[in-house]
Design a protein around this motif. Sequence first.
Motif, short mmCIF file in Angstrom:
data_model
loop_
_atom_site.label_atom_id
_atom_site.label_comp_id
_atom_site.label_asym_id
_atom_site.label_seq_id
_atom_site.Cartn_x
_atom_site.Cartn_y
_atom_site.Cartn_z
N THR A 333 0.83 -1.22 0.00
CA THR A 333 0.00 0.00 0.00
C THR A 333 0.86 1.27 0.00
OG1 THR A 333 -1.72 -1.20 1.21
CG2 THR A 333 -1.84 1.21 1.22
N LYS A 334 1.89 1.28 0.88
CA LYS A 334 2.76 2.45 0.95
C LYS A 334 3.54 2.64 -0.34
CE LYS A 334 1.83 3.54 5.25
NZ LYS A 334 1.17 4.83 5.60
N SER A 335 3.93 1.54 -0.98
CA SER A 335 4.67 1.66 -2.25
C SER A 335 3.79 2.28 -3.32
CB SER A 335 5.17 0.28 -2.69
OG SER A 335 6.07 -0.24 -1.75
N ALA A 336 2.50 1.91 -3.32
CA ALA A 336 1.56 2.51 -4.28
C ALA A 336 1.39 4.00 -4.01
CB ALA A 336 0.22 1.79 -4.20
N GLU A 337 1.29 4.39 -2.74
CA GLU A 337 1.17 5.82 -2.41
C GLU A 337 2.42 6.59 -2.83
OE1 GLU A 337 0.34 6.27 1.71
OE2 GLU A 337 -1.57 5.16 1.62
N LYS A 339 4.45 5.89 -5.29
CA LYS A 339 4.42 6.10 -6.74
C LYS A 339 3.50 7.26 -7.11
CE LYS A 339 5.57 1.38 -8.02
NZ LYS A 339 5.12 0.16 -8.73
N GLY A 340 2.37 7.37 -6.40
CA GLY A 340 1.45 8.47 -6.69
C GLY A 340 2.04 9.83 -6.34
N LEU A 341 2.76 9.92 -5.20
CA LEU A 341 3.38 11.18 -4.81
C LEU A 341 4.50 11.57 -5.76
CD1 LEU A 341 3.53 10.84 -0.90
CD2 LEU A 341 1.96 12.26 -2.26
N SER A 343 4.69 11.08 -8.76
CA SER A 343 4.17 11.59 -10.04
C SER A 343 3.88 13.08 -10.00
CB SER A 343 2.92 10.82 -10.43
OG SER A 343 1.89 11.05 -9.48
N THR A 344 3.72 13.63 -8.77
CA THR A 344 3.40 15.06 -8.64
C THR A 344 4.43 15.83 -7.84
OG1 THR A 344 2.08 14.56 -6.66
CG2 THR A 344 0.92 14.58 -8.79
#
Length: 381
Positions: A333-337, A339-341, A343-344
Amino acid sequence: MSQTAIESIEKRFTALHDSTSEEVWNDGDKLFELAEEIEKNDIYLARRVLQRVRTLQPKRPKLTQHLKRLSDEIEKSSKQAQTSSSSEYQPATENKKISLKSIVELAKNNKLWNKPWLIALIFPFLLFAFYQLVWAAPRYESRAQLIVQQPDGMSTMDPSMALLSGLGVGSNSGADSEIAKAYIHSEDMLNYLEKHSNLKAHYQQGGDLFSKLSNDASKEDLLQFYIEHTTVEIDDASGVLKVLVQAYTPEFANTLTQTVIDRAEWYINSIGHQLAAAQLKFIRSEHAKVELRLRNAQKQLLAFQQKHNLLDPEAEGLALQQITYGLEGQIATKSAELKGLLSTMTNKAPQVVMLEAEIDALKTQLELERAFVSTARFVAN
């Protein structure tokens, strides 16, 4: 056929056995050829030899026809002898005496007494004939058969214990028969027979001057005399042990044979009991060693549980495994978050740096939990 004639045939058959090698005696083909040669001079003995061939080779072709032909010839000759005039009949002993007398008269008429080498040839023959016809004491033979077999150890014992004790391996009954044969001819058997059958006294009191045991015979002489009068034969095909005992009275021969068989049976059984006791002792010792190793393993397990505070290794291992699954889910879950951060935001943004630190901490904890799970599984096993 009279009993005397049958005994005579059996005596000739036994003499033929003693003078024939074991290789020929146990070979049906060679024994058949020997019977064909004997038939020219002794048809009764030839038929007895063919009966031996039938025992060795029951399915031999045309053997039954040969036996029937010999039996028909013997029956025909017997009928011819019965129809002959009774005045022509003379006892066998008288015929033999007349034959000896004829030899002497022939020697006188032809002046054979003037030739010393003929005297040296005929005189021993006359002495031997006189001994056999007049002086020789009769001997009686009793026969018995003994079968030596071992029980199947696999039917009464657990397979794993049978492997430990060596019972799973097939036994050699031929070796057991050889052991029984050696014991029958041993000094221990002789001592037993002297104690229970008074064997020495029978050998010394029976027989004639030449066939009985001397009064001053030693222990070795008695043993040799006993071996000469006790024959042990082993049938390789069936494993049957045949014992033939000679004595000077039929009652003593029968009693002596039964005593020898009973003692030999006791000896073989005692060996079996000793072997079984030794195998049982070995199994018990192996069982004690296994129990000792089990107790030591249990002590080591308890010590490990106390050291690491593991009351139930399986339950604690399952709980640790659930923890590792939860840590792996949080890391995903943290790895997915992250990746999202990314990106921005940049890599040095406070939220990115904090999230990476959390992921590293979760991975470190995951490695520790996996190590505990492996330890718990080892203890459970």
